[in-house]
Write a protein that holds these residues in place. Sequence first.
Motif, PDB file in Angstrom:
ATOM      1  N   GLY A   2       0.572  -1.244   0.524  1.00 12.29           N
ATOM      2  CA  GLY A   2      -0.247   0.091   0.153  1.00 12.29           C
ATOM      3  C   GLY A   2       0.765   1.258  -0.216  1.00 12.29           C
ATOM      4  O   GLY A   2       1.538   1.385  -0.132  1.00 12.29           O
ATOM      5  N   ASP A   3       0.221   2.376  -0.056  1.00 12.59           N
ATOM      6  CA  ASP A   3       1.157   3.445  -0.097  1.00 12.59           C
ATOM      7  C   ASP A   3       1.477   3.885   1.655  1.00 12.59           C
ATOM      8  O   ASP A   3       1.588   3.178   2.178  1.00 12.59           O
ATOM      9  CB  ASP A   3       0.284   4.732  -0.128  1.00 12.59           C
ATOM     10  CG  ASP A   3      -0.635   5.294   1.398  1.00 12.59           C
ATOM     11  OD1 ASP A   3      -1.255   4.870   1.977  1.00 12.59           O
ATOM     12  OD2 ASP A   3      -1.988   5.522   0.312  1.00 12.59           O
ATOM     13  N   TYR A   4       2.002   4.648   1.540  1.00 10.50           N
ATOM     14  CA  TYR A   4       2.458   5.014   3.196  1.00 10.50           C
ATOM     15  C   TYR A   4       1.614   4.958   4.256  1.00 10.50           C
ATOM     16  O   TYR A   4       2.259   4.305   5.546  1.00 10.50           O
ATOM     17  CB  TYR A   4       3.663   6.506   3.177  1.00 10.50           C
ATOM     18  CG  TYR A   4       4.568   6.927   4.085  1.00 10.50           C
ATOM     19  CD1 TYR A   4       6.137   6.464   3.752  1.00 10.50           C
ATOM     20  CD2 TYR A   4       4.326   7.534   5.080  1.00 10.50           C
ATOM     21  CE1 TYR A   4       6.903   7.272   4.537  1.00 10.50           C
ATOM     22  CE2 TYR A   4       5.080   7.641   6.147  1.00 10.50           C
ATOM     23  CZ  TYR A   4       6.644   7.645   5.882  1.00 10.50           C
ATOM     24  OH  TYR A   4       6.900   8.338   6.936  1.00 10.50           O
ATOM     25  N   PHE A   5       0.703   5.860   4.146  1.00 11.83           N
ATOM     26  CA  PHE A   5      -0.129   5.504   5.237  1.00 11.83           C
ATOM     27  C   PHE A   5      -0.838   4.379   5.596  1.00 11.83           C
ATOM     28  O   PHE A   5      -1.017   3.885   6.425  1.00 11.83           O
ATOM     29  CB  PHE A   5      -0.859   6.486   4.704  1.00 11.83           C
ATOM     30  CG  PHE A   5      -2.026   7.157   6.061  1.00 11.83           C
ATOM     31  CD1 PHE A   5      -2.012   7.710   6.914  1.00 11.83           C
ATOM     32  CD2 PHE A   5      -3.447   5.802   6.139  1.00 11.83           C
ATOM     33  CE1 PHE A   5      -2.614   7.886   8.340  1.00 11.83           C
ATOM     34  CE2 PHE A   5      -4.132   6.566   7.142  1.00 11.83           C
ATOM     35  CZ  PHE A   5      -3.893   6.859   8.253  1.00 11.83           C
ATOM     36  N   ASP A   6      -0.735   3.140   4.374  1.00  7.90           N
ATOM     37  CA  ASP A   6      -1.733   2.684   4.658  1.00  7.90           C
ATOM     38  C   ASP A   6      -0.318   1.068   5.855  1.00  7.90           C
ATOM     39  O   ASP A   6      -0.321   0.241   6.168  1.00  7.90           O
ATOM     40  CB  ASP A   6      -1.774   1.431   3.482  1.00  7.90           C
ATOM     41  CG  ASP A   6      -2.893   1.863   2.181  1.00  7.90           C
ATOM     42  OD1 ASP A   6      -4.041   2.898   3.700  1.00  7.90           O
ATOM     43  OD2 ASP A   6      -2.937   1.897   1.713  1.00  7.90           O
ATOM     44  N   LEU A 173       3.850  12.545   3.271  1.00 10.67           N
ATOM     45  CA  LEU A 173       3.858  11.446   1.807  1.00 10.67           C
ATOM     46  C   LEU A 173       2.632  10.331   2.555  1.00 10.67           C
ATOM     47  O   LEU A 173       2.551   9.416   1.850  1.00 10.67           O
ATOM     48  CB  LEU A 173       5.312  10.402   2.660  1.00 10.67           C
ATOM     49  CG  LEU A 173       6.622  11.115   1.950  1.00 10.67           C
ATOM     50  CD1 LEU A 173       7.925  10.303   2.142  1.00 10.67           C
ATOM     51  CD2 LEU A 173       6.451  11.795   0.759  1.00 10.67           C
ATOM     52  N   TYR A 174       2.226  10.629   3.479  1.00 18.26           N
ATOM     53  CA  TYR A 174       0.579   9.851   4.090  1.00 18.26           C
ATOM     54  C   TYR A 174       0.136   9.058   3.184  1.00 18.26           C
ATOM     55  O   TYR A 174      -0.562   8.115   2.880  1.00 18.26           O
ATOM     56  CB  TYR A 174       0.085  10.564   4.972  1.00 18.26           C
ATOM     57  CG  TYR A 174       1.323  10.497   6.527  1.00 18.26           C
ATOM     58  CD1 TYR A 174       1.986  10.139   6.564  1.00 18.26           C
ATOM     59  CD2 TYR A 174       0.026  10.865   7.466  1.00 18.26           C
ATOM     60  CE1 TYR A 174       2.396   9.942   7.820  1.00 18.26           C
ATOM     61  CE2 TYR A 174       0.728  10.556   8.937  1.00 18.26           C
ATOM     62  CZ  TYR A 174       1.651  10.074   9.198  1.00 18.26           C
ATOM     63  OH  TYR A 174       2.229  10.003  10.786  1.00 18.26           O
ATOM     64  N   HIS A 175       0.212  10.334   1.935  1.00 19.85           N
ATOM     65  CA  HIS A 175      -1.177  10.165   0.603  1.00 19.85           C
ATOM     66  C   HIS A 175      -0.382  10.358  -0.474  1.00 19.85           C
ATOM     67  O   HIS A 175      -1.181  10.472  -1.122  1.00 19.85           O
ATOM     68  CB  HIS A 175      -2.409  10.074   1.353  1.00 19.85           C
ATOM     69  CG  HIS A 175      -3.255  10.205   1.990  1.00 19.85           C
ATOM     70  ND1 HIS A 175      -3.401   8.992   2.104  1.00 19.85           N
ATOM     71  CD2 HIS A 175      -3.727  10.507   3.371  1.00 19.85           C
ATOM     72  CE1 HIS A 175      -4.643   8.720   3.516  1.00 19.85           C
ATOM     73  NE2 HIS A 175      -4.234   9.083   4.051  1.00 19.85           N
ATOM     74  N   ALA A 176       0.471   9.848  -0.556  1.00 23.17           N
ATOM     75  CA  ALA A 176       1.594  10.582  -2.341  1.00 23.17           C
ATOM     76  C   ALA A 176       2.416   9.203  -2.211  1.00 23.17           C
ATOM     77  O   ALA A 176       2.559   8.786  -1.619  1.00 23.17           O
ATOM     78  CB  ALA A 176       2.412  11.223  -0.945  1.00 23.17           C
ATOM     79  N   ASP A 177       2.600   9.137  -3.313  1.00 25.23           N
ATOM     80  CA  ASP A 177       3.227   7.757  -4.125  1.00 25.23           C
ATOM     81  C   ASP A 177       4.866   8.154  -3.517  1.00 25.23           C
ATOM     82  O   ASP A 177       5.834   9.091  -3.751  1.00 25.23           O
ATOM     83  CB  ASP A 177       3.910   8.146  -5.077  1.00 25.23           C
ATOM     84  CG  ASP A 177       4.143   7.045  -6.622  1.00 25.23           C
ATOM     85  OD1 ASP A 177       4.288   6.091  -5.372  1.00 25.23           O
ATOM     86  OD2 ASP A 177       4.806   6.837  -7.658  1.00 25.23           O
TER      87      ASP A 177
END
Length: 190
Positions: A2-6, A173-177
């Motif tokens: 997943g992404d950073y937050f996931d 970066l929580y919801h970034a690529d």
Amino acid sequence: MGDYFDELKKSMQFLAQDIRVIFVGQTVGYKGTAFFKTLEGISETQRLELPVFEDVQMGMTIGLSFEGYIPVSFFPRMDFMVLGFNQLVNHLDKMEEMSSGQFKPKIIIRTAIGSVKPLFPGPQHCQDHVDALKLMLKNVDVIKLTRKEDVFPAYQKALTSEKSTIIVELPDLYHADSSEEFSGIPGSKP
């Protein structure tokens, strides 16, 4: 992956599986920062919400480790964790040496370099003290999470390590690529 937050949510779920883990600090029991959302699905019995008193929080966290817990202590901004540096630098980092090996506290400190998006919050909310901490601490690991691929392994290592660990997140970066490294400089792009 997943992404950073996931990856952060997955990491918190992983930590919560250990019955010794207790989540301590600001926004672990009540909304206020994105940290709170990473604890979705984790029992309230594993959370201890604290007011804003960073020095006391750091001391309490060390004390909890003496009772057999592995505290995950939340400091939403690295800037304000500075208020707990006395406990961190002079107590946690030196405890084993001061006690001739009798006490070796193990804690995980979770903090963040404040987000600079969508608005720059001012210099007292987004400072990066990672290099300074690495110079001050001999017995505490400091890990800065600049890529999503590093998130879960860092928390896994922190739980299994015999040392205390500070893990520094980048909310930008929580919801970034976040596959590319992020410098943390205000205005820079991931």
